[in-house]
Scaffold this active site. Structure first.
Site, PDB file in Angstrom:
ATOM      1  N   ASP A   2       0.855  -1.192   0.000  1.00 28.55           N
ATOM      2  CA  ASP A   2       0.000   0.000   0.000  1.00 28.55           C
ATOM      3  C   ASP A   2       0.890   1.242   0.000  1.00 28.55           C
ATOM      4  O   ASP A   2       2.092   1.156   0.265  1.00 28.55           O
ATOM      5  CB  ASP A   2      -0.941   0.004   1.209  1.00 28.55           C
ATOM      6  CG  ASP A   2      -0.209   0.071   2.544  1.00 28.55           C
ATOM      7  OD1 ASP A   2       0.866  -0.570   2.671  1.00 28.55           O
ATOM      8  OD2 ASP A   2      -0.676   0.767   3.456  1.00 28.55           O
ATOM      9  N   GLU A  48       0.139  -0.968   5.805  1.00 28.61           N
ATOM     10  CA  GLU A  48       1.227  -0.407   6.604  1.00 28.61           C
ATOM     11  C   GLU A  48       1.042   1.084   6.830  1.00 28.61           C
ATOM     12  O   GLU A  48       1.309   1.597   7.916  1.00 28.61           O
ATOM     13  CB  GLU A  48       2.573  -0.684   5.935  1.00 28.61           C
ATOM     14  CG  GLU A  48       3.779  -0.500   6.867  1.00 28.61           C
ATOM     15  CD  GLU A  48       4.370   0.912   6.874  1.00 28.61           C
ATOM     16  OE1 GLU A  48       5.199   1.174   7.751  1.00 28.61           O
ATOM     17  OE2 GLU A  48       4.002   1.753   6.026  1.00 28.61           O
TER      18      GLU A  48
END
Lengths: 479, 479
Positions: free
Chosen positions: A100, A167
């Site tokens: 991400d 994250e």
């Protein structure tokens, strides 16, 4: 044992196709902090799983359930677990990364479209959101796998992968997954893991590779001052009632001095002063005040002494004041809103822990608020704490990384601690009981989280060689 | 001379149709601060002009040109000028009002749709955006005109109207129009005006009508602290560079104490302390600490002494800190943005003026910023100043308003000064050289600019009688 020369040649002759694959990854706007982009995070997870499978990696996509973000009920992106190699005579290395990215819009001040990878000819910069954080490093591993597959070379170690998609939004569900897999022992995914390698941070400067053995922890506070139950006009109410904004600003002003000193009693004191010997470690690092000022874009370093600035980042706690929400706008001629909130991080270093720091901060804020004699109310929330982490840099895992860096870059790497926090580092270290290494690919000026995020082409390519060579050095060391 | 009894009866028997017309006006979302709603402001101007024409008023719609708002080039809403009566034996009263409103959306916390007038049966509240600020008072004048037209009654004075559509957005272009019409003398629209009546403020409480003879002025500042030229991560940069947010918060904390005392040297001192005699005026007003606490929705008054609280609003300057723009969000894990801005108003009272206060504030901020020893830069903008205004409440214009209030409400009105600012008041007073009166229709808890804005039905109806009666009392006084 350095990596075989065919591997190095393969990397050098496949630069264009490696960059093309990075472009494919950057083009998927896998922003975990946005509900609108959640489908893109899933798309990125599938893309990555497909790539891994094509390169011979056996994978599992782990559903982490759902969560609520900004009032929206959303599915959590999966963790992609992978495995290649099952030779009990080889060491097993666990690789972590995240697929991400941070939000990005051209209007934030990007010079180019953030989700189109731009290769800047003159500088060799690969510009795009995620280029360095953390798609570039993940793709470095794919490059290593591809070279071995195409060359018919056996990997020197067994590899185990753990790639997450949250994250940048608090890694929800990841700790639980790691802890539960670890608890399964021989039946868990991480069976046999000998060490961990994470490539998700940066060189200290733009010149010298580094290896990182420490991270700061986090204690996070949200202050809310409330009073009026409706918006008030500053004309009609100014100097008649206690204003929440006045109280909040005063309270925030008591937390940190302009030189970075933390004003909460006991917090700075918890960390012992550096000895002359320890200072000399920082003096020896390849770093100049100019490096930080170039990264910040202004001559605003807190000191002209290099070791002081480096220790501020690596071995001192820091306190940053963040936003205030709910303030009045100029357009409505100074209405004051019901509620003001402020958020701030404490970055912690050993022996600080959220548990030790939080009560000090809370009781200090309460006593300072009491001194204001305000009739407004103060509420303090603390959340999302994370322990600081310092690893043993004399471990063979670090020895392998140092040798690999010397082989690829022909210099001794800086051994650094980082100012930021990667909570999963500690989770791996504690739940698997193995050494964790941070082996960065990008440079100190890459601008992760910022506009015009980039990864230098040379870092992508030499970094790919570094990751591959590291695996050979891990194999070569007798434990 | 009280108003004729037919007038009073007409008002009492036309309550429903008056409320229906107010509903029509509230239904037009004439929000001047929003480009999207600019067409609605024009629609409201046309609606008002049409109403005035139907009631026998000769009108002119004055084009004020264009302006740029939030990067949009927009036409300014017209000023609607009106005239009825041209009898040189009668006095001429100039009426001012504004037909634009503050922004409102149900999601702001309204209990009902803001642009649908809701008549609350139990309480008699007329709830909707603009009900009290300032459509209700404008419609009060329309009610007076209608009663006289339908009854065939001659108006006791000549009336001149000036209704603008940009009051909530800085009254752009209005001052220039008034000054230029005034300069035309006998050829100007305001020829022969003997006094001005503005109904755009509120009673001090919810019980006692008031007449207002003073307003605070404004000095407005915007502080910008800039340093890094890009967003920085609090992990990587915390305790290495001067943080703009730390500096800005400290600077703002130096401006005002929690008890409202202005910390800028010389600003509070400019206003002499109240004598015992002056205090007694405030002691005599029908006001209780509970009134302000009810209006604010919380027990947060700065003092338990009524005169102190009233003087804080009416005869003291105030300083409110407003928003901070550009702060980092919790989602991006504590990035600090390039730029922070803060806005604040000083509300001024005589003898303060923006010209006297601004240099004090600017030099104080600069010297406090210098003390921080920061390498960041401070920029200060001052803008949109407005002079405080105090009128002669022994003038016949006030005498007429006091008599009218006693006739309609059977009580002596409170004579008040207001904490807010209506800059056009001073423009009328200075350019026309006539007395200006503020004759409010609504109550202290109406919530102008806030959610659930309301006007009590009794204030709308008795207020209509008050406006009509005031005209008869103006006529009756020999000057």
């Amino acid at each position: 044992m350095p990596a075989p020369s065919q591997f190095i040649s393969y990397v050098d002759t496949h630069v264009d196709s490696f960059i093309q694959r990075l472009g494919e990854a950057v083009a998927i706007p896998s922003i975990s902090a946005s509900g609108v982009h959640r489908k893109d995070v899933f798309k990125m997870g599938s893309w990555l799983q497909h790539q891994l499978n094509a390169l011979g990696v056996q994978t599992k996509s782990i559903d982490l359930g759902r969560h609520v973000m900004d009032g929206q009920d959303l599915p959590l992106p999966p963790v992609i677990l992978g495995k290649i190699g099952n030779d009990s005579k080889k060491k097993t290395v666990l690789i972590y990364g995240h697929y991400d990215v941070q939000p990005a819009e051209k209007s934030d001040g990007w010079d180019t479209e953030p989700f189109t990878l731009v290769v800047e000819k003159e500088t060799g910069r690969l510009i795009g959101r995620g280029s360095t954080d953390d798609k570039g490093p993940i793709l470095g591993w794919l490059n290593v796998l591809e070279a071995h597959q195409k060359l018919g070379l056996e990997l020197p170690v067994n590899l185990c992968f753990c790639f997450e998609g949250m994250e940048e939004s608090g890694s929800q569900g990841l700790d639980e997954l790691i802890i539960s897999e670890a608890a399964k022992g021989n039946d868990g995914w991480f069976v046999g893991v000998d060490c961990v390698c994470i490539s998700d941070n940066y060189w200290l400067n733009t010149r010298t590779p580094c290896i990182t053995y420490g991270l700061r922890g986090i204690a996070y506070f949200k202050l809310t001052v409330s009073g009026p139950t409706r918006d008030l006009h500053s004309g009609a109410f100014g100097r008649t009632v206690h204003e929440p904004m006045t109280d909040l600003i005063l309270l925030m002003s008591k937390l940190v001095a302009p030189d970075g000193t933390i004003l909460v009693p006991g917090v700075d004191d918890m960390v012992s002063a550096a000895s002359a010997e320890e200072r000399s470690i920082y003096d020896a690092l390849d770093y100049d005040i100019k490096d930080i000022e170039e990264a910040a874009g202004a001559r605003i370093a807190l000191s002209s002494d290099k070791a002081t600035v480096l220790m501020g980042r690596m071995r001192s706690p820091s306190l940053s004041l963040h936003n205030i929400e709910g303030g009045a706008s100029a357009k409505t001629w100074g209405m004051q809103r019901v509620l003001f909130t402020s958020t701030g991080f404490h970055r912690l270093v050993p022996p600080q822990t959220p548990e030790k720091v939080e009560p000090l901060v809370i009781s200090y804020l309460q006593s300072e608020f009491a001194k204001l004699n305000s009739k407004n109310k103060l509420n303090i929330e603390d959340a999302r704490g994370g322990l600081p982490w310092v690893s043993d840099y004399k471990h063979w895992n670090y020895e392998a990384a140092i040798k690999a860096t010397e082989a690829v870059y022909k210099v001794k790497p800086d051994l650094t601690r980082e100012g930021g926090s990667i909570p999963v580092t500690l989770t791996f270290a504690e739940s698997l009981g193995v050494n964790v290494l941070l082996l960065p690919m990008g440079r100190g000026d890459d601008g992760a989280h910022s506009t015009n995020e980039k990864l230098d082409k040379s870092n992508f390519i030499e970094g790919t060689k570094l990751l591959g060579t590291y695996l050979y050095e891990v194999d070569a060391i007798s434990v």
